[in-house]
Each structure stands twice: as C-alpha cells, then as structure tokens.
Design an enzyme around this catalytic site. Structure first.
Site, PDB file in Angstrom:
ATOM      1  N   ASP A   1       0.617  13.283  18.737  1.00 47.07           N
ATOM      2  CA  ASP A   1       0.968  14.235  17.684  1.00 47.07           C
ATOM      3  C   ASP A   1       2.284  14.896  18.082  1.00 47.07           C
ATOM      4  O   ASP A   1       2.582  15.000  19.278  1.00 47.07           O
ATOM      5  CB  ASP A   1      -0.136  15.296  17.495  1.00 47.07           C
TER       6      ASP A   1
ATOM      7  N   TYR B   1       6.124  10.394  -0.926  1.00 44.78           N
ATOM      8  CA  TYR B   1       4.874  10.206  -0.172  1.00 44.78           C
ATOM      9  C   TYR B   1       4.008   9.119  -0.816  1.00 44.78           C
ATOM     10  O   TYR B   1       3.483   8.239  -0.133  1.00 44.78           O
ATOM     11  CB  TYR B   1       4.146  11.553  -0.142  1.00 44.78           C
TER      12      TYR B   1
END
Ligand code: SER
Length: 336
Positions: A34, A153
């Site tokens: 992450d 997206y």
C-alpha cells in the site's frame, strides 16, 4: 525456499481492512502493498508489509524474492471522483499498476506450474447509462449491456477486466496447449458500505459518509439529489463474495466479470434510515453537478443472477438488515 503467500495490494483501503481480518482467521501468510503504512490493527495479521507503489517494479520483485505468491487480491486503485481530478495518474495506477500485477501473476504461474488466482474488484462504473429516462426505465442491467463508461475510473476498470481475460486465456498458451497461468476472476462491486472504515475519493461515498457523519454528530451535506439511485452492498457481503469467487471451481465459472448487488436505495431512503437510528442527525442536500453526473451514469440496479447461479452469491444483508443488524450497531459500538 520461498514462503507461499497471498498478496493484497491497496491493503490499507476499505476492502483491504475487511479482507485482512477475514484472511487472518484462515491463517494464510499475507503480504501487503500500500502507498500508506498499514493500520496497526491490520499489521499484526500480516507477514510482510511493503509501503510503496504498485508502479514500482522493484518493490514487486522484492515480494517475489521472498514469497511464492499463489493468490492475489488486487485492490489498489484511485476511485472514481479522485480519478477525474488526476486522470493520467489514475490511468497509471489503475491500468499500468494492474498490468504489473498481471505480469507478476503470469511469472509466478509459470514458476509454480499452476495458475495464480487473481481476484479483481471491478465496479458498476464500467456502465454508462445514456440518459436518465433509460436509467429509470430499464430492468436490472446485465454484464454485457451499457459498457460505455463515462469516467476515467470506469474506463480503467472495464479495460483491466479485458486485460485479465487476456492473461487468463493467453494466446501463446492456447497455441501451445499449455494451461493458462493466471486464473483471473472479477466482480463488479456496487457502492460498498462499511461500518468500520470510510472510502475516499469514490462517488458512491455519500451513503457511507452520511451514516458515519450522523454517528459522530457531524452535519453532512449530501452531494447528490434525494432521488439518486444506485446499487449498494454491505462490506461483509462484499468480502464474502470475493472469498466465494476465489473458492469457486473453475468449471463453474461462465464469465470473467460478475455483477453483484444487494439493495438499491435512493439517497433519500438512506437518509431516512440514518435519521431513524440517529434522530438528531443534520443531513441536507447540496448536489455537486459533476459527482451527480457520475452516479447518474451508473445503473439503478444490476442483474447479478450469473453470480448467484455460478458460485452461489447470496448476500446476507438487505437494506433493512444492513442498517439494523450490521451498520448501526457496529458503528455505534465503534464510536462509543
Ligand atoms: N465505489 C466506487 C466509487 O465510487 C465505484 O466502484 O468510485
């Protein structure tokens, strides 16, 4: 020898939080990537935590040096609203990042001699309703219909489903008769609502934001109109779905991307449910034209019968029980 492991990208995000808690029970060695350090409550369940970008191939190689990855949950992405502010970065992370992970899966699959499972959360954002009349007047949307996303997206998610299909049935493997090395499986999530975390940068965020604001006594300006309607599901059902799809027999699967949904409330119905639980909540409407246009392009309902038939998708929570049995008690406990 390398340690067998499950790799989770975007592990510190909303889905990652819920997934790690569940996988920890299953005792798998979990490796995470992450851009931000993991929540300490999650970090204790994880064998190795790498902080960095999925665009950093050196970082991905560090995973492979130590671990034999046999399953990937590729959750890292920039969500829909955020992607409209930085579309090129979104494309880099959402597409080039996914390509890096698919290459990693292909590499690992070749090295193990068996396919690496690749679980990919796609989205209702892959759909693009042409107009409000169509959105209001059609039956629940099937996977192959209205695949004209309006957002960066949505374009990224739809294209990456195809990339996954390509790696899953790679032409070189087909030509040589070798089994595919990437077992790509994808779900098109609706808006997700978690009692534990808030999403960031999405456009379905008005529902979870409304609930969490009310629970913490904060006023909330909902950025869509009251009659806005899209599908949602509760986070435990979303994680159950990912795990059920991961466990499904390959021969049961008839497609590479499955619709999922549990309930399709209007924003006003969400507000009413929140007010029932928190009567003093201060929630009003202040529609943002751009974000409204994004949710207006998403279907009001999706047809998830393929997921139900092929691998037994069956969400536990409907709209009422999601609030009464999961969201409200868990959120009240969390902010107590
Ligand atoms: N929930 C996501 C978003 O709002 C869509 O998948 O961006």
């Amino acid at each position: 020898m390398r340690t067998p492991a499950v790799l989770i990208t975007g592990a510190n995000g909303e889905i990652g939080h819920a997934l790690i808690e569940r996988l920890a029970v299953a005792d798998a060695a979990i490796v995470t990537i992450d851009v931000t350090p993991l929540d300490p409550a999650l970090a204790r369940h994880v064998r190795r935590e790498l902080t960095g970008s999925i665009l950093d191939r050196g970082l991905l190689e560090r995973v492979l040096a130590e671990f034999e990855v046999d399953r990937i949950y590729h959750l890292a992405a920039l969500l829909s609203t955020r992607s409209e502010f930085t579309p090129l970065t979104a494309h880099d992370v959402n597409v080039a990042g996914t390509l890096n992970l698919l290459e990693l899966a292909q590499h690992e699959g070749e090295s193990h001699g068996r396919p690496v499972a690749f679980l990919y959360p796609s989205s209702i954002a892959v759909y693009g309703m042409p107009d409000a009349e169509t959105k209001a007047g059609i039956p629940p949307v099937r996977e192959e219909d209205y695949n004209q996303p309006r957002t960066m997206y949505g374009c990224n998610k739809l294209y990456c489903e195809h990339l996954g299909r390509y790696y899953g049935r790679h032409y070189k493997q087909l030509a040589s008769g070798v089994e595919p090395r990437v077992d790509f499986r994808s779900v098109r999530f609706p808006g997700l609502i978690s009692a534990m975390t808030l999403p960031s940068g999405g456009t379905s965020d008005y529902a979870p934001e409304m609930i969490h604001a009310a629970a913490t006594g904060k006023p909330y300006a909902c950025f869509v109109r009251p009659n806005t309607k899209i599908p949602f599901m509760a986070m435990p059902d979303a994680v159950d779905a990912l795990l059920a799809l991961a466990a499904a027999h390959p021969e049961a699967l008839t497609r590479y991307a499955y619709n999922l949904s549990a309930f399709s409330p209007t924003a006003e119905e969400v507000r009413d449910a929140v007010l029932k639980a928190f009567p003093d909540a201060d929630i009003w409407y202040s529609a943002d034209a751009k974000r409204q246009a994004i949710v207006d392009s998403w279907p009001a309902e999706v047809d998830d019968s393929a997921a139900r038939q092929d691998w037994g998708f069956s969400p536990k929570f409907d709209f009422t029980t999601a609030f009464d049995d999961y969201l409200i008690p868990t959120i009240k406990e969390r902010y107590r």
